[in-house]
Design a protein around this motif. Sequence first.
Motif, PDB file in Angstrom:
ATOM      1  N   ALA A  80      15.042   1.545  26.369  1.00 58.91           N
ATOM      2  CA  ALA A  80      15.414   0.147  26.619  1.00 58.91           C
ATOM      3  C   ALA A  80      16.875   0.008  27.013  1.00 58.91           C
ATOM      4  O   ALA A  80      17.711   0.857  26.709  1.00 58.91           O
ATOM      5  CB  ALA A  80      15.135  -0.690  25.382  1.00 58.91           C
ATOM      6  N   GLU A  81      17.160  -1.108  27.700  1.00 57.25           N
ATOM      7  CA  GLU A  81      18.524  -1.485  28.035  1.00 57.25           C
ATOM      8  C   GLU A  81      18.639  -3.005  27.946  1.00 57.25           C
ATOM      9  O   GLU A  81      17.635  -3.715  27.960  1.00 57.25           O
ATOM     10  CB  GLU A  81      18.916  -1.003  29.430  1.00 57.25           C
ATOM     11  CG  GLU A  81      18.202  -1.695  30.562  1.00 57.25           C
ATOM     12  CD  GLU A  81      18.627  -1.187  31.942  1.00 57.25           C
ATOM     13  OE1 GLU A  81      19.533  -0.344  32.019  1.00 57.25           O
ATOM     14  OE2 GLU A  81      18.046  -1.644  32.927  1.00 57.25           O
ATOM     15  N   GLU A  82      19.874  -3.490  27.856  1.00 60.64           N
ATOM     16  CA  GLU A  82      20.090  -4.928  27.761  1.00 60.64           C
ATOM     17  C   GLU A  82      19.793  -5.594  29.099  1.00 60.64           C
ATOM     18  O   GLU A  82      20.001  -5.021  30.161  1.00 60.64           O
ATOM     19  CB  GLU A  82      21.538  -5.207  27.357  1.00 60.64           C
ATOM     20  CG  GLU A  82      21.765  -6.604  26.864  1.00 60.64           C
ATOM     21  CD  GLU A  82      23.154  -6.769  26.256  1.00 60.64           C
ATOM     22  OE1 GLU A  82      23.518  -7.932  26.014  1.00 60.64           O
ATOM     23  OE2 GLU A  82      23.840  -5.769  26.031  1.00 60.64           O
ATOM     24  N   ARG A  83      19.307  -6.836  29.014  1.00 62.65           N
ATOM     25  CA  ARG A  83      18.899  -7.561  30.215  1.00 62.65           C
ATOM     26  C   ARG A  83      19.794  -8.799  30.375  1.00 62.65           C
ATOM     27  O   ARG A  83      20.032  -9.512  29.423  1.00 62.65           O
ATOM     28  CB  ARG A  83      17.446  -7.967  30.066  1.00 62.65           C
ATOM     29  CG  ARG A  83      16.808  -8.534  31.281  1.00 62.65           C
ATOM     30  CD  ARG A  83      15.319  -8.700  31.035  1.00 62.65           C
ATOM     31  NE  ARG A  83      14.640  -8.901  32.291  1.00 62.65           N
ATOM     32  CZ  ARG A  83      13.355  -8.695  32.475  1.00 62.65           C
ATOM     33  NH1 ARG A  83      12.608  -8.285  31.483  1.00 62.65           N
ATOM     34  NH2 ARG A  83      12.808  -8.896  33.637  1.00 62.65           N
ATOM     35  N   PHE A  84      20.240  -9.038  31.626  1.00 63.24           N
ATOM     36  CA  PHE A  84      21.151 -10.146  31.873  1.00 63.24           C
ATOM     37  C   PHE A  84      20.616 -11.144  32.896  1.00 63.24           C
ATOM     38  O   PHE A  84      21.365 -11.961  33.400  1.00 63.24           O
ATOM     39  CB  PHE A  84      22.501  -9.612  32.384  1.00 63.24           C
ATOM     40  CG  PHE A  84      23.186  -8.709  31.395  1.00 63.24           C
ATOM     41  CD1 PHE A  84      23.800  -9.230  30.271  1.00 63.24           C
ATOM     42  CD2 PHE A  84      23.187  -7.337  31.582  1.00 63.24           C
ATOM     43  CE1 PHE A  84      24.422  -8.402  29.355  1.00 63.24           C
ATOM     44  CE2 PHE A  84      23.807  -6.504  30.668  1.00 63.24           C
ATOM     45  CZ  PHE A  84      24.428  -7.041  29.549  1.00 63.24           C
ATOM     46  N   ASP A  88      14.650 -12.240  29.257  1.00 63.32           N
ATOM     47  CA  ASP A  88      14.549 -11.761  27.884  1.00 63.32           C
ATOM     48  C   ASP A  88      15.829 -11.030  27.515  1.00 63.32           C
ATOM     49  O   ASP A  88      16.749 -10.905  28.319  1.00 63.32           O
ATOM     50  CB  ASP A  88      13.343 -10.822  27.740  1.00 63.32           C
ATOM     51  CG  ASP A  88      12.028 -11.538  28.005  1.00 63.32           C
ATOM     52  OD1 ASP A  88      11.702 -12.447  27.235  1.00 63.32           O
ATOM     53  OD2 ASP A  88      11.353 -11.178  28.978  1.00 63.32           O
ATOM     54  N   GLU A  89      15.863 -10.530  26.271  1.00 65.25           N
ATOM     55  CA  GLU A  89      17.058  -9.840  25.803  1.00 65.25           C
ATOM     56  C   GLU A  89      17.161  -8.412  26.315  1.00 65.25           C
ATOM     57  O   GLU A  89      18.248  -7.902  26.522  1.00 65.25           O
ATOM     58  CB  GLU A  89      17.074  -9.825  24.278  1.00 65.25           C
ATOM     59  CG  GLU A  89      17.219 -11.202  23.676  1.00 65.25           C
ATOM     60  CD  GLU A  89      17.181 -11.163  22.163  1.00 65.25           C
ATOM     61  OE1 GLU A  89      17.206 -10.058  21.585  1.00 65.25           O
ATOM     62  OE2 GLU A  89      17.119 -12.233  21.559  1.00 65.25           O
ATOM     63  N   LYS A  90      16.012  -7.743  26.488  1.00 62.77           N
ATOM     64  CA  LYS A  90      16.067  -6.358  26.950  1.00 62.77           C
ATOM     65  C   LYS A  90      14.901  -6.061  27.879  1.00 62.77           C
ATOM     66  O   LYS A  90      13.956  -6.832  27.996  1.00 62.77           O
ATOM     67  CB  LYS A  90      16.068  -5.380  25.770  1.00 62.77           C
ATOM     68  CG  LYS A  90      14.871  -5.467  24.859  1.00 62.77           C
ATOM     69  CD  LYS A  90      15.005  -4.496  23.706  1.00 62.77           C
ATOM     70  CE  LYS A  90      13.782  -4.612  22.799  1.00 62.77           C
ATOM     71  NZ  LYS A  90      13.787  -3.606  21.770  1.00 62.77           N
ATOM     72  N   ARG A  91      14.999  -4.938  28.558  1.00 62.57           N
ATOM     73  CA  ARG A  91      13.981  -4.469  29.487  1.00 62.57           C
ATOM     74  C   ARG A  91      13.956  -2.945  29.438  1.00 62.57           C
ATOM     75  O   ARG A  91      14.893  -2.326  28.921  1.00 62.57           O
ATOM     76  CB  ARG A  91      14.262  -4.961  30.893  1.00 62.57           C
ATOM     77  CG  ARG A  91      15.480  -4.338  31.507  1.00 62.57           C
ATOM     78  CD  ARG A  91      15.670  -4.838  32.902  1.00 62.57           C
ATOM     79  NE  ARG A  91      16.831  -4.184  33.500  1.00 62.57           N
ATOM     80  CZ  ARG A  91      17.311  -4.492  34.662  1.00 62.57           C
ATOM     81  NH1 ARG A  91      16.746  -5.451  35.372  1.00 62.57           N
ATOM     82  NH2 ARG A  91      18.346  -3.869  35.140  1.00 62.57           N
ATOM     83  N   LYS A  93      14.710   0.566  30.622  1.00 61.91           N
ATOM     84  CA  LYS A  93      15.496   1.323  31.600  1.00 61.91           C
ATOM     85  C   LYS A  93      14.600   2.413  32.177  1.00 61.91           C
ATOM     86  O   LYS A  93      14.603   2.670  33.378  1.00 61.91           O
ATOM     87  CB  LYS A  93      16.729   1.923  30.931  1.00 61.91           C
ATOM     88  CG  LYS A  93      17.644   2.664  31.888  1.00 61.91           C
ATOM     89  CD  LYS A  93      18.998   2.918  31.269  1.00 61.91           C
ATOM     90  CE  LYS A  93      18.995   4.224  30.519  1.00 61.91           C
ATOM     91  NZ  LYS A  93      20.330   4.595  30.027  1.00 61.91           N
TER      92      LYS A  93
END
Length: 153
Positions: A80-84, A88-91, A93
């Motif tokens: 996972a990685e952070e989503r901007f 959502d909060e993460k997606r 990777k």
Amino acid sequence: KLFLPGIATGMVTTLKHFVKNIKDVEGLKTTQYPEVQPTDITDRYRGVHRLTKHEDDSEKCVACYMCATACPADCIFIDAEERFDGYDEKRPKEFKIDLLECVFCGYCVEACPCDAIRMDTGIFSFTAGTREEFVLDKKALMANERAKDLNDG
């Protein structure tokens, strides 16, 4: 002493089928696969996985690891990685599925809370030259589309 009669009985059965098939070659039920695809596949049959997308082609997956946790074959790998982008909060990777280990049980589809993974591609036989080609990454999974014949029904 006990296995010889069993072997003889099995050989007699095999010989009967062999002689019957030699006499009636036209009556053999053979499908020239993959040129002739099976016609008895239902809409509920599970094909190769796909990741669904939002309207802007970004993945719906939120990297919650529910599919990987539910997988009895342990063939789903997520990083996972952070989503901007505001969804959502993460997606993920990285999102990989090893089709050689997958048992196509569908537990990953049932476990997904956001309907991000599906098995409705209509791809029922997947061939490749090397083992590495059977590991589908996020790009390959998002490129898989829903089967048109299942969609139009």
